[in-house]
Design an enzyme around this catalytic site. Sequence first.
Site, PDB file in Angstrom:
ATOM      1  N   HIS A  95      64.861 -74.165  37.171  1.00  0.00           N
ATOM      2  CA  HIS A  95      64.352 -72.817  36.925  1.00  0.00           C
ATOM      3  C   HIS A  95      64.640 -72.409  35.498  1.00  0.00           C
ATOM      4  O   HIS A  95      65.529 -72.956  34.827  1.00  0.00           O
ATOM      5  CB  HIS A  95      64.984 -71.808  37.886  1.00  0.00           C
ATOM      6  N   CYS A  96      63.848 -71.444  35.002  1.00  0.00           N
ATOM      7  CA  CYS A  96      64.141 -70.806  33.728  1.00  0.00           C
ATOM      8  C   CYS A  96      64.419 -69.338  34.004  1.00  0.00           C
ATOM      9  O   CYS A  96      64.923 -68.992  35.073  1.00  0.00           O
ATOM     10  CB  CYS A  96      63.000 -71.010  32.727  1.00  0.00           C
ATOM     11  N   THR A  97      64.091 -68.460  33.090  1.00  0.00           N
ATOM     12  CA  THR A  97      64.431 -67.057  33.261  1.00  0.00           C
ATOM     13  C   THR A  97      63.682 -66.411  34.411  1.00  0.00           C
ATOM     14  O   THR A  97      64.235 -65.587  35.142  1.00  0.00           O
ATOM     15  CB  THR A  97      64.132 -66.280  31.961  1.00  0.00           C
ATOM     16  N   ARG A 120      60.876 -68.392  36.203  1.00  0.00           N
ATOM     17  CA  ARG A 120      60.042 -69.357  36.925  1.00  0.00           C
ATOM     18  C   ARG A 120      60.874 -70.358  37.722  1.00  0.00           C
ATOM     19  O   ARG A 120      61.875 -70.873  37.233  1.00  0.00           O
ATOM     20  CB  ARG A 120      59.153 -70.145  35.957  1.00  0.00           C
TER      21      ARG A 120
END
Length: 504
Positions: free
Chosen positions: A44-46, A48
């Site tokens: 995951h990112c911030t 997504r």
Amino acid sequence: MTQGNIRPEQAGEIAKEIRGSARELAVHLIRLSGGSGNVLEAIHCTTRLRLRLWDCSLVDEAGLSGMQEVQGVFFRAEQLQVILGSANVFKVHRQVVRILQNGGPTQQEEVQSAGPSESTSPDSTAGSKRALLPYMFRQIVDAVSFFSDIVVPMIPLFVGVGLLLGLLSMMEAFGWAQPESVPFRTLSLLTGSAFQILAVMFGYHTAKRFGGTPTLGAAIGVVMTRPDLLQVTRFGGAPISSENLLLTPQFGYPGAVIPTILAVLLMSLIEKWLRRILPSSTAVMLIPFLSLAAGGSIAILVIGPLTYELSSSLSSLLEVVFRYGSSFFGLLLGGIYSSVVVSGLHHGIQAIEIGLITNPDVGVNFLLPIWSMANIGQAAAGLAVYARTRDKALKKIALPASITAFLGITEPVTFGVNLKLGRPFLGAALGGAAGGAYVAYYQVAADSFGLTGIPMIAFTVQLGQLNLIHYLIGFLLAAITAFTATWILGVDKRLLKEQTSIGE
């Protein structure tokens, strides 16, 4: 009942409900992504959740897009990206990882998940549409997505390092602390250590991505950040002293990211080849030894010197393009950057930014101010939607999402407001292009990478007062242009009509 009157057992029940909600969403996402057997990896990112899949044609795109918690669904190469927002993505990712580690959801969870969602069917044309992509384009996407997969897990470290370096710059610029003082040297030590660990983490995640041993990849990262690495081949200049490393928190030598990735990729290929030819009785001892010895030697003697030259040449070429085609360069990149963010390919660019900063002939990041203008455009366009629409529900989304974008996180306003409505996304692009052209014309630069918008002010201070002033002017130009353009263009009339009727 107020929060202070909640009994401990009730607090536990509330916590279980929160976890249960995240787990329920995770089960739905896994099922609609083709099942636990179709998911190779979850990161995951911030905002997504990124799922690497065996077969993208098994994904029920319509079902995912129809979920209330999902703000957007995108494919990139063999990766499914689900926009959940910063409030949900960490909790849901944790539950997805737990479910996959346990071999999938329980039978009861599968039955419950299959209930209301069966009305939607997979988009049978999705696989065929992706298959029609030109071969060369897919190769480019795959290459950039590879860098993105490696960079995404390290985003918190990028942000932390960037803000630390920005704080150091402000301390020195405004005289808050002398370079010889304990607070300044303490922060320098923290920042320098963080910079050095970046390449180590690149090595770790590269090995993990290509099926090698992550700890061996981390070891290669240590080798590739040694200040005296290029001295082994008599290729570099004078060795860097520990004193200079403390007060100049950069990588051990310029361009360590790309060399580290290439070296670890080679070592992982060697390791997998050894696993095929060596008997299992000797594998435990010989494979780590031979992989590290062979891969490390090639990294030191060949990859390090070669990529040093290539990285320096690429950074210098970008600098020439930036200096002689500044306005057009900023106009183009500022206008299209939000579209790059939509595709999810923007994280791969950070490797280039690191190369610019660590190149002694460049030493600054002139790309980040342009990206910042694009993000500011998205924020201002969201504010225009907030001011223009009469729909109360849309207002509740647009205002906080716009504020978040001004602080450097644009996915909520981009996917939740501007892209969904259509015309505001175009207005944001116009603002990004205007601001990008301005900051590029005046050659605004940053001394770090990471957050954009308001926090990026800390990255411009150290490079001079005019650099900061022109950044702030570009900030206002991008915001005013995007707000005005969005106000004039309006939003998609059909969507606005639907939202207004719902609000009423």
